[in-house]
Design a protein around this motif. Structure first.
Motif, PDB file in Angstrom:
ATOM      1  N   GLU A  94      14.051   7.648   2.225  1.00  0.00           N
ATOM      2  CA  GLU A  94      14.576   6.862   3.344  1.00  0.00           C
ATOM      3  C   GLU A  94      14.046   7.353   4.692  1.00  0.00           C
ATOM      4  O   GLU A  94      14.809   7.663   5.610  1.00  0.00           O
ATOM      5  N   SER A  95      12.730   7.427   4.785  1.00  0.00           N
ATOM      6  CA  SER A  95      12.103   7.895   6.021  1.00  0.00           C
ATOM      7  C   SER A  95      10.907   7.012   6.344  1.00  0.00           C
ATOM      8  O   SER A  95      10.686   5.978   5.711  1.00  0.00           O
ATOM      9  N   ASN A  96      10.125   7.420   7.309  1.00  0.00           N
ATOM     10  CA  ASN A  96       8.889   6.714   7.640  1.00  0.00           C
ATOM     11  C   ASN A  96       7.863   7.723   8.126  1.00  0.00           C
ATOM     12  O   ASN A  96       8.201   8.860   8.469  1.00  0.00           O
ATOM     13  N   GLU A  99       8.333   9.371  11.663  1.00  0.00           N
ATOM     14  CA  GLU A  99       9.384  10.384  11.749  1.00  0.00           C
ATOM     15  C   GLU A  99       8.892  11.733  11.231  1.00  0.00           C
ATOM     16  O   GLU A  99       9.061  12.768  11.887  1.00  0.00           O
ATOM     17  N   TRP A 141       1.950   8.569   0.676  1.00  0.00           N
ATOM     18  CA  TRP A 141       2.851   7.462   0.382  1.00  0.00           C
ATOM     19  C   TRP A 141       2.120   6.432  -0.476  1.00  0.00           C
ATOM     20  O   TRP A 141       0.900   6.412  -0.564  1.00  0.00           O
ATOM     21  N   ASP A 145       4.654   0.295   4.001  1.00  0.00           N
ATOM     22  CA  ASP A 145       6.061   0.107   4.362  1.00  0.00           C
ATOM     23  C   ASP A 145       6.999   0.932   3.476  1.00  0.00           C
ATOM     24  O   ASP A 145       8.198   0.666   3.402  1.00  0.00           O
ATOM     25  N   SER A 146       6.441   1.935   2.834  1.00  0.00           N
ATOM     26  CA  SER A 146       7.233   2.772   1.929  1.00  0.00           C
ATOM     27  C   SER A 146       8.304   3.557   2.685  1.00  0.00           C
ATOM     28  O   SER A 146       8.131   3.908   3.849  1.00  0.00           O
ATOM     29  N   LYS A 147       9.409   3.830   1.986  1.00  0.00           N
ATOM     30  CA  LYS A 147      10.466   4.661   2.551  1.00  0.00           C
ATOM     31  C   LYS A 147      10.569   6.005   1.818  1.00  0.00           C
ATOM     32  O   LYS A 147      11.464   6.796   2.080  1.00  0.00           O
ATOM     33  N   LYS A 148       9.643   6.218   0.900  1.00  0.00           N
ATOM     34  CA  LYS A 148       9.609   7.463   0.130  1.00  0.00           C
ATOM     35  C   LYS A 148       8.258   8.141   0.349  1.00  0.00           C
ATOM     36  O   LYS A 148       7.214   7.543   0.113  1.00  0.00           O
ATOM     37  N   TYR A 149       8.298   9.403   0.783  1.00  0.00           N
ATOM     38  CA  TYR A 149       7.072  10.130   1.111  1.00  0.00           C
ATOM     39  C   TYR A 149       7.041  11.478   0.382  1.00  0.00           C
ATOM     40  O   TYR A 149       8.085  12.091   0.160  1.00  0.00           O
TER      41      TYR A 149
END
Length: 209
Positions: A94-96, A99, A141, A145-149
């Motif tokens: 839940e990041s980008n 951030e 990633w 547009d992924s939210k998991k890194y």
């Protein structure tokens, strides 16, 4: 009959181990606010499950000790190869990209560590090259547009301030996400754990029946 009984307990045990591992992962994600170390415990669970399967199915006439030794040796080589070439890995949920990059830039600037930035959008990678330490931090990633890194500290033992970088990253994320609930990860891991438990119990009952 004895072989079937052993296989029954083996299947139930595997299902239970996988379920507990996923339940713990769900707990770990929430406890650490979506910043999780990809621990070798999961690799160890895979080793134990696979090794027990190999031992149980080893044909007569082939040394079980030899099979066990070869598999453990292979596992150790793969594990050390992964740590050396890829490094210590963390998952950020839940990041980008902005951030994570921003927090790492801040940490490196505070610690006065010289670095260069390199991005490969097509490969899904952003790197901090620590030129004076022959090490790098890689953010990767699957989709833009992924939210998991995935965060990899390659050759972390050469980073003189590895612990401080990690501490800054952890504390900043915890502070930003103090009240966040990671519903998606909790639900997926709990469903996955229950599914493994039911699936392996079903197979075990088929063998016993």
């Amino acid at each position: 009959m004895v072989r079937e009984e052993v296989y029954f307990y083996y299947m139930v045990g595997v299902g239970l181990i996988l379920a507990v591992a996923l339940f713990y992962h769900a707990y770990n994600v929430q406890k650490n606010k979506g910043f999780v170390y990809e621990s070798e415990w999961y690799s160890l669970i895979f080793l134990l499950v696979t090794l027990s399967q190999l031992v149980i199915t080893t044909p007569e006439g082939i040394s079980k000790a030899l099979v066990t030794g070869l598999f453990i040796a292979f596992y150790i080589i793969v594990l050390f190869g992964q740590l050396y070439f890829i490094g210590k890995r963390f998952t950020v949920f839940e990041s980008n990209k902005s951030e994570i990059v921003g927090i790492l830039r801040e940490a490196l600037d505070i610690l006065d560590i010289a670095y260069e930035e390199k991005e490969d959008v097509e490969a899904g990678k952003f790197q901090f090259l620590l030129s004076d330490q022959s090490a790098k931090i890689v953010i990767s990633w699957w989709a833009e547009d992924s939210k998991k890194y995935t965060l990899s500290f390659s050759k972390w033992w050469r980073m003189t301030s590895y612990d401080l970088i990690l501490q800054h990253l952890t504390e900043t994320l915890l502070q930003k996400r103090e009240t966040k609930i990671f519903k998606k990860q909790l639900i997926l891991n709990v469903i996955g754990g229950l599914s493994f438990l039911l699936l392996f119990s079903y197979f075990a009952s088929r063998v016993a029946g």
